[in-house]
Design an enzyme around this catalytic site. Structure first.
Site, short mmCIF file in Angstrom:
data_model
loop_
_atom_site.label_atom_id
_atom_site.label_comp_id
_atom_site.label_asym_id
_atom_site.label_seq_id
_atom_site.Cartn_x
_atom_site.Cartn_y
_atom_site.Cartn_z
N HIS A 133 -7.39 2.85 3.32
CA HIS A 133 -7.23 3.63 4.57
C HIS A 133 -8.57 3.70 5.33
O HIS A 133 -8.57 3.77 6.56
CB HIS A 133 -6.76 5.05 4.26
CG HIS A 133 -5.29 5.18 4.01
ND1 HIS A 133 -4.68 4.63 2.91
CD2 HIS A 133 -4.30 5.78 4.72
CE1 HIS A 133 -3.37 4.91 2.95
NE2 HIS A 133 -3.12 5.61 4.05
N ASP A 170 0.86 -1.18 0.00
CA ASP A 170 0.00 0.00 0.00
C ASP A 170 0.90 1.23 0.00
O ASP A 170 2.11 1.14 0.23
CB ASP A 170 -0.92 0.02 1.24
CG ASP A 170 -1.84 1.24 1.26
OD1 ASP A 170 -2.52 1.49 0.25
OD2 ASP A 170 -1.87 1.97 2.27
N SER A 171 0.29 2.40 -0.22
CA SER A 171 1.06 3.65 -0.15
C SER A 171 1.44 3.99 1.29
O SER A 171 2.33 4.79 1.51
CB SER A 171 0.22 4.79 -0.73
OG SER A 171 -0.94 4.98 0.05
N GLU A 228 -3.76 8.64 7.63
CA GLU A 228 -2.32 8.35 7.60
C GLU A 228 -1.61 9.10 8.72
O GLU A 228 -0.63 8.62 9.29
CB GLU A 228 -1.74 8.76 6.23
CG GLU A 228 -0.29 8.41 6.02
CD GLU A 228 -0.01 6.91 5.80
OE1 GLU A 228 -0.93 6.19 5.37
OE2 GLU A 228 1.13 6.48 6.07
N CYS A 232 -11.00 2.93 -0.51
CA CYS A 232 -9.60 3.25 -0.25
C CYS A 232 -9.28 2.48 1.02
O CYS A 232 -10.04 2.55 1.99
CB CYS A 232 -9.43 4.74 -0.02
SG CYS A 232 -7.82 5.18 0.70
N CYS A 276 -4.31 -1.69 -2.03
CA CYS A 276 -4.49 -0.25 -2.28
C CYS A 276 -5.35 -0.14 -3.52
O CYS A 276 -5.01 -0.72 -4.57
CB CYS A 276 -3.12 0.38 -2.52
SG CYS A 276 -3.17 2.08 -3.10
N1 DGL Z 1 -4.82 3.27 0.49
C1 DGL Z 1 -4.87 3.75 -0.83
C2 DGL Z 1 -6.07 3.30 -1.63
O1 DGL Z 1 -6.68 2.31 -1.29
C3 DGL Z 1 -4.27 5.03 -1.29
C4 DGL Z 1 -4.22 6.24 -0.47
C5 DGL Z 1 -3.31 7.26 -1.11
O2 DGL Z 1 -2.10 7.06 -1.03
O3 DGL Z 1 -3.82 8.25 -1.70
O4 DGL Z 1 -6.41 3.88 -2.62
#
Ligand code: DGL
Length: 270
Positions: free
Chosen positions: A186, A10-11, A152, A184, A73
């Site tokens: 997150h 993931d990011s 985050e 997302c 992600c």
């Molecule tokens: N967790 C990520 C997603 O599912 C990306 C969040 C990001 O880095 O913008 O899209």
């Protein structure tokens, strides 16, 4: 039986929401997690950059001899999975198609709301999957950059998170959805906050988190290919490209780290 590791990418901290489900459903494995905390958020980056970052992460997993990888992600799944599958010969799972399947299963009214990054929304990948599965679905998509950053950042208290979620939910205006995709990875980290907010709505809205169905598919694949691990002790090697301490603090809120053999290192990919 296959005791090589499973890679999660993931990011940042988002993929932990998927890894957490995997730890519960697929024990006795060794896991590697890569969070590109230096280059996050991915949601505002170009298609080319995200594709490149995704392939770099898969290359890192290849150097660790993984048996498979999960792009945990949505944004990286939308922009990076196609190229990654062309370049690497281990199986690579994404989270978007499972989210679409799950929301079709949960929505009765066929009105589905999607909260995601701007990158995911602009990619049109959700629309394409919805079109391929169902012809009569209405979907409204909202990009939520501030919610990604707030999560985050690691301060997950209601007074910080609730106003940000409300700001984006308000954008659905009079769209009467009955399923809300947390598109997302997150966002499921604050799933309980979402539940409290939705409980005040005058209609029932089902939350859709792709983690469960993604991990079910992964488990089925491992079983069918005789690839489940049988480690005596579950281990997770975490790698992040920066902000190790901040990552650690969110990690400890989400996963009972004492139950696993854990390492956390810094690793920049290029
Ligand atoms: N967790 C990520 C997603 O599912 C990306 C969040 C990001 O880095 O913008 O899209």
């Amino acid at each position: 039986m296959d005791n090589r590791s499973i890679g999660f990418f993931d990011s940042g901290v988002g993929g932990l929401s998927v890894l957490k489900v995997s730890l519960g459903e697929i024990p006795r494995e060794s896991y590697i997690y890569y969070g590109d905390t230096l280059r996050m958020p991915y949601g505002v980056r170009s298609r080319e950059d995200i594709e490149r970052y995704t392939c770099q992460a898969m290359e890192f997993f290849r150097s660790k001899n993984v048996k498979m990888a999960v792009i945990a992600c949505n944004t990286a799944t939308c922009y990076g999975i196609k190229k990654a599958r062309e370049l690497f010969d281990f199986p690579i799972f994404g989270v978007v198609e499972p989210a679409v399947k799950e929301s079709l299963h949960k929505s009765k009214s066929k009105k589905v709301a999607l909260l995601a990054t701007e990158g995911t929304v602009n990619s049109g990948v959700y629309d394409k999957f919805f079109e391929s599965y169902s012809s009569n679905i209405h979907i409204k998509e909202i990009g939520c950059p501030d919610l990604v950053l707030a999560i985050e950042n690691g301060d997950l208290r209601d007074e910080v998170i609730v106003p940000v979620i409300n700001k984006y939910l308000d954008k659905f205006e009079d769209f009467e959805y009955d399923a809300l995709i947390l598109g997302c990875t997150h966002f499921p980290i604050v799933e309980n906050t979402f539940k409290r907010i939705l409980a005040k709505f005058d209609r029932k809205v089902q939350l859709v988190d792709p983690a469960e169905i993604t991990i079910n598919e992964l488990k089925e694949y491992l079983e069918n290919h005789d690839m489940l691990g049988d480690h005596d002790e579950e281990s997770i090697d975490f790698y992040v490209s920066s902000h190790k301490e901040k990552f650690k603090s969110t990690l400890e809120k989400l996963i009972s780290v004492n139950d696993y053999k854990i390492s956390l290192s810094e690793k920049v990919l290029d």
